[in-house]
Scaffold this motif. Structure first.
Motif, short mmCIF file in Angstrom:
data_model
loop_
_atom_site.label_atom_id
_atom_site.label_comp_id
_atom_site.label_asym_id
_atom_site.label_seq_id
_atom_site.Cartn_x
_atom_site.Cartn_y
_atom_site.Cartn_z
N THR A 96 3.12 -1.18 -1.90
CA THR A 96 2.19 -2.24 -1.55
C THR A 96 1.00 -2.19 -2.50
N ASP A 97 0.57 -3.35 -2.96
CA ASP A 97 -0.65 -3.45 -3.75
C ASP A 97 -1.79 -3.80 -2.81
N PHE A 98 -2.84 -2.97 -2.81
CA PHE A 98 -4.02 -3.22 -1.98
C PHE A 98 -5.18 -3.60 -2.89
N ILE A 99 -5.68 -4.81 -2.75
CA ILE A 99 -6.89 -5.19 -3.47
C ILE A 99 -8.05 -4.65 -2.65
N LYS A 101 -5.94 -0.21 7.12
CA LYS A 101 -4.81 -0.14 6.19
C LYS A 101 -4.05 1.17 6.37
N GLU A 102 -2.80 1.16 5.92
CA GLU A 102 -1.98 2.37 5.87
C GLU A 102 -1.50 2.52 4.44
N PHE A 103 -1.97 3.58 3.79
CA PHE A 103 -1.67 3.83 2.39
C PHE A 103 -0.57 4.88 2.28
N HIS A 104 0.40 4.62 1.37
CA HIS A 104 1.51 5.54 1.17
C HIS A 104 1.63 5.89 -0.31
N VAL A 105 2.24 7.04 -0.58
CA VAL A 105 2.55 7.41 -1.96
C VAL A 105 3.35 6.27 -2.58
N GLY A 106 2.97 5.87 -3.77
CA GLY A 106 3.64 4.77 -4.47
C GLY A 106 2.89 3.45 -4.36
N ASP A 107 1.99 3.32 -3.38
CA ASP A 107 1.18 2.12 -3.27
C ASP A 107 0.15 2.09 -4.40
N ASN A 108 -0.44 0.92 -4.62
CA ASN A 108 -1.45 0.75 -5.66
C ASN A 108 -2.76 0.26 -5.07
N ILE A 165 -4.91 1.80 -9.60
CA ILE A 165 -4.64 3.22 -9.43
C ILE A 165 -3.41 3.34 -8.54
N THR A 166 -2.37 4.00 -9.04
CA THR A 166 -1.17 4.25 -8.25
C THR A 166 -1.39 5.53 -7.46
N LEU A 167 -1.15 5.46 -6.17
CA LEU A 167 -1.32 6.62 -5.29
C LEU A 167 -0.10 7.51 -5.45
N ALA A 168 -0.27 8.60 -6.20
CA ALA A 168 0.86 9.43 -6.60
C ALA A 168 1.12 10.62 -5.69
N THR A 188 -6.80 8.07 3.22
CA THR A 188 -5.78 9.10 3.41
C THR A 188 -4.45 8.49 3.00
N VAL A 189 -3.77 9.16 2.08
CA VAL A 189 -2.48 8.69 1.59
C VAL A 189 -1.38 9.43 2.33
N LEU A 190 -0.48 8.68 2.94
CA LEU A 190 0.64 9.22 3.71
C LEU A 190 1.87 9.36 2.81
N PRO A 191 2.90 10.09 3.27
CA PRO A 191 4.11 10.22 2.46
C PRO A 191 4.74 8.85 2.16
N GLU A 192 5.65 8.84 1.18
CA GLU A 192 6.36 7.61 0.85
C GLU A 192 7.03 7.05 2.09
N VAL A 193 7.15 5.73 2.12
CA VAL A 193 7.87 5.10 3.22
C VAL A 193 9.30 5.62 3.17
N GLY A 194 9.81 6.04 4.33
CA GLY A 194 11.15 6.58 4.40
C GLY A 194 11.18 8.08 4.35
N SER A 195 10.05 8.73 3.99
CA SER A 195 9.99 10.19 4.01
C SER A 195 9.87 10.65 5.45
#
Length: 163
Positions: A23-26, A46-53, A92-95, A120-127
């Motif tokens: 997901t891209d978050f502006i 918002k819910e931020f995950h690894v791989g989001d921007n 910035i990609t949340l790595a 707070t960045v959560l694990p990738e979706v599906g993890s």
């Protein structure tokens, strides 16, 4: 010949699934990265995950974006290794998982409590992750997972047709 078709179908599935999960978050939504905006409240919805921007949009020259650690975030000073992002459209990609902090070092923008973002960045979706209580943010994550399953089913269907 069947293995080539299988490989092509699998590649198509991955090409569709990977972008569907990110997901891209502006930052600040339509307000962008500016003074006099409550980024704490914005991030809480918002819910931020690894791989989001994260995409920081602002007027170049008026603001910047620095990655920070907790201490530099609290002191409104960039960490020693931080490099200012200054394009006005910085992505910035949340790595990785965990707490992330961002701030603007122009004038007193951070010091006045305006231009600071902590997420707070959560694990990738599906993890695998512990099941949280169902909130609006969790429902958003579930919708993203549903999209991934539909895409995977489509890929499986394509593989069956190609065989």
């Amino acid at each position: 010949m069947a293995s080539i078709r299988y490989f092509v179908a699998l590649a198509l599935v991955f090409a569709i699934v990977a972008p569907a999960l990110a997901t891209d978050f502006i930052v600040g939504d339509d307000n962008g990265w500016r003074t006099n905006f409550d980024y704490k409240t914005w991030a809480a919805s918002k819910e931020f995950h690894v791989g989001d921007n994260l995409i920081f949009r602002y007027s170049p020259g008026l603001h910047n974006v620095h990655r920070a650690d907790l201490v530099s975030f609290q002191n409104c000073t960039p960490s020693a290794t931080s490099v200012a992002l200054t394009t006005g459209n910085d992505m910035i990609t949340l790595a990785s998982e965990g707490k992330k902090w961002y701030l603007c070092t122009k004038a007193t923008h951070c010091a006045t409590g305006n231009m600071k973002l902590a997420i707070t960045v959560l694990p990738e979706v599906g993890s695998p992750a512990p099941a949280p209580a169902m909130s609006a943010a969790t429902k958003h994550g579930a919708a993203r997972m549903y999209l991934a399953w539909i895409t995977a089913a489509l890929g499986t269907f394509m593989m069956m047709i190609l065989n």
